[in-house]
Design a protein around this motif. Structure first.
Motif, mmCIF file in Angstrom:
data_model
loop_
_atom_site.group_PDB
_atom_site.id
_atom_site.type_symbol
_atom_site.label_atom_id
_atom_site.label_comp_id
_atom_site.label_asym_id
_atom_site.label_seq_id
_atom_site.Cartn_x
_atom_site.Cartn_y
_atom_site.Cartn_z
ATOM 1 N N VAL A 1 -0.650 0.812 -3.082
ATOM 2 C CA VAL A 1 0.254 -0.228 -2.587
ATOM 3 C C VAL A 1 -0.599 -1.326 -1.968
ATOM 4 O O VAL A 1 -1.536 -1.052 -1.222
ATOM 5 C CB VAL A 1 1.226 0.360 -1.537
ATOM 6 N N TYR A 2 -0.257 -2.579 -2.293
ATOM 7 C CA TYR A 2 -1.016 -3.713 -1.755
ATOM 8 C C TYR A 2 -0.798 -3.867 -0.257
ATOM 9 O O TYR A 2 0.316 -3.763 0.241
ATOM 10 C CB TYR A 2 -0.586 -5.018 -2.434
ATOM 11 N N THR A 3 -1.900 -4.138 0.454
ATOM 12 C CA THR A 3 -1.837 -4.473 1.868
ATOM 13 C C THR A 3 -2.595 -5.785 2.058
ATOM 14 O O THR A 3 -3.209 -6.289 1.120
ATOM 15 C CB THR A 3 -2.494 -3.380 2.746
ATOM 16 N N TYR A 4 -2.563 -6.310 3.273
ATOM 17 C CA TYR A 4 -3.299 -7.545 3.549
ATOM 18 C C TYR A 4 -4.804 -7.329 3.431
ATOM 19 O O TYR A 4 -5.539 -8.246 3.091
ATOM 20 C CB TYR A 4 -2.962 -8.062 4.946
ATOM 21 N N ASP A 5 -5.275 -6.107 3.691
ATOM 22 C CA ASP A 5 -6.705 -5.803 3.659
ATOM 23 C C ASP A 5 -7.191 -5.278 2.315
ATOM 24 O O ASP A 5 -8.374 -5.060 2.142
ATOM 25 C CB ASP A 5 -7.039 -4.761 4.730
ATOM 26 N N GLY A 6 -6.287 -5.002 1.386
ATOM 27 C CA GLY A 6 -6.674 -4.434 0.091
ATOM 28 C C GLY A 6 -5.541 -3.596 -0.455
ATOM 29 O O GLY A 6 -4.465 -4.099 -0.725
ATOM 30 N N GLU A 7 -5.797 -2.298 -0.591
ATOM 31 C CA GLU A 7 -4.795 -1.372 -1.112
ATOM 32 C C GLU A 7 -4.888 -0.054 -0.353
ATOM 33 O O GLU A 7 -5.946 0.315 0.132
ATOM 34 C CB GLU A 7 -5.041 -1.095 -2.598
ATOM 35 N N ILE A 8 -3.743 0.664 -0.285
ATOM 36 C CA ILE A 8 -3.745 2.032 0.240
ATOM 37 C C ILE A 8 -3.079 2.918 -0.801
ATOM 38 O O ILE A 8 -2.203 2.478 -1.540
ATOM 39 C CB ILE A 8 -3.052 2.159 1.614
ATOM 40 N N ARG A 9 -3.527 4.149 -0.866
ATOM 41 C CA ARG A 9 -2.989 5.090 -1.850
ATOM 42 C C ARG A 9 -1.526 5.411 -1.545
ATOM 43 O O ARG A 9 -1.113 5.445 -0.390
ATOM 44 C CB ARG A 9 -3.788 6.379 -1.844
ATOM 45 N N LEU A 10 -0.786 5.700 -2.618
ATOM 46 C CA LEU A 10 0.613 6.072 -2.477
ATOM 47 C C LEU A 10 0.754 7.319 -1.607
ATOM 48 O O LEU A 10 1.686 7.417 -0.816
ATOM 49 C CB LEU A 10 1.240 6.305 -3.855
ATOM 50 N N SER A 11 -0.185 8.248 -1.707
ATOM 51 C CA SER A 11 -0.117 9.471 -0.890
ATOM 52 C C SER A 11 -0.132 9.136 0.601
ATOM 53 O O SER A 11 0.557 9.777 1.393
ATOM 54 C CB SER A 11 -1.258 10.427 -1.231
ATOM 55 N N GLU A 12 -0.895 8.105 0.995
ATOM 56 C CA GLU A 12 -0.921 7.690 2.397
ATOM 57 C C GLU A 12 0.402 7.048 2.804
ATOM 58 O O GLU A 12 0.875 7.226 3.933
ATOM 59 C CB GLU A 12 -2.076 6.721 2.633
ATOM 60 N N VAL A 13 1.008 6.288 1.897
ATOM 61 C CA VAL A 13 2.308 5.672 2.166
ATOM 62 C C VAL A 13 3.368 6.757 2.342
ATOM 63 O O VAL A 13 4.165 6.720 3.285
ATOM 64 C CB VAL A 13 2.705 4.702 1.029
ATOM 65 N N LEU A 14 3.354 7.749 1.451
ATOM 66 C CA LEU A 14 4.323 8.851 1.548
ATOM 67 C C LEU A 14 4.133 9.635 2.845
ATOM 68 O O LEU A 14 5.105 10.039 3.490
ATOM 69 C CB LEU A 14 4.195 9.766 0.331
ATOM 70 N N ARG A 15 2.866 9.834 3.242
ATOM 71 C CA ARG A 15 2.597 10.533 4.503
ATOM 72 C C ARG A 15 3.113 9.721 5.692
ATOM 73 O O ARG A 15 3.680 10.262 6.633
ATOM 74 C CB ARG A 15 1.099 10.805 4.665
ATOM 75 N N ALA A 16 2.941 8.380 5.632
ATOM 76 C CA ALA A 16 3.431 7.514 6.714
ATOM 77 C C ALA A 16 4.950 7.591 6.826
ATOM 78 O O ALA A 16 5.501 7.621 7.933
ATOM 79 C CB ALA A 16 2.985 6.072 6.475
ATOM 80 N N GLU B 1 1.284 -2.831 7.420
ATOM 81 C CA GLU B 1 0.303 -3.731 6.823
ATOM 82 C C GLU B 1 0.574 -4.062 5.359
ATOM 83 O O GLU B 1 -0.234 -4.718 4.716
ATOM 84 C CB GLU B 1 -1.107 -3.150 6.973
ATOM 85 N N PHE B 2 1.739 -3.635 4.773
ATOM 86 C CA PHE B 2 1.963 -3.925 3.362
ATOM 87 C C PHE B 2 2.158 -5.426 3.130
ATOM 88 O O PHE B 2 2.665 -6.131 3.968
ATOM 89 C CB PHE B 2 3.134 -3.102 2.800
ATOM 90 N N ASP B 3 1.714 -5.896 1.977
ATOM 91 C CA ASP B 3 1.741 -7.319 1.624
ATOM 92 C C ASP B 3 3.077 -7.650 0.962
ATOM 93 O O ASP B 3 3.288 -7.328 -0.199
ATOM 94 C CB ASP B 3 0.582 -7.626 0.684
#
Length: 146
Positions: A53-68, A98-100
């Protein structure tokens, strides 16, 4: 988090678990109804573990989004993906601040929340799983260095 073998197949509703690889594709089982299907190599298939998933700083894995989302909901179900777009974006901002929003659309948020609720119902996401996986990876790195 147990999403390493979970697939999203373009044109097919829901998520699938990779069961068997064949010469011409693979066999997958639906998480919705448990039916097995064969998928050819020409199908557009995405492994959830490879999605970011796009963030302002780059990308984060979907697994991290699901954990959040799991942390926000204390491992319970998330907001329905059928809510209006403004409510969905506000909810998603609480879980992933932080998602874009210029590159992550409401349709993406709907899909992520729908996937989360499917995976959560099957017990495949939790707020603790990522910490355990990280600890195991660190332990393996230390052993490799010795």
């Amino acid at each position: 988090m147990g999403i390493e073998k979970i697939l999203a197949i373009s044109g097919k509703p829901g998520l699938f678990e990779l069961k068997l690889q064949t010469r011409t594709g693979f066999v997958a089982e639906s998480l919705i109804d448990g039916k097995k299907i064969t998928v050819g190599l020409r199908s557009n298939v995405s492994l959830l573990s490879e999605i970011s998933v796009y963030t302002y700083d780059g990308e984060i894995r979907l697994s991290e989004v699901l954990r959040a989302i799991a942390e926000k909901e204390d491992n319970g179900p998330a907001l329905s993906h059928k809510e209006d777009n403004a409510k969905l974006e506000s909810y998603f901002r609480e879980a992933v601040p932080e998602f874009d929003e210029d590159r992550v659309y409401a349709s993406d948020i709907k899909k992520i929340l729908n996937w989360y609720n499917m995976l959560q119902a099957k017990g495949l996401v939790s707020k603790e799983a990522e910490a355990t996986a990280t600890a195991e990876a660190t332990t393996e790195e230390v052993k490799a260095e010795e």
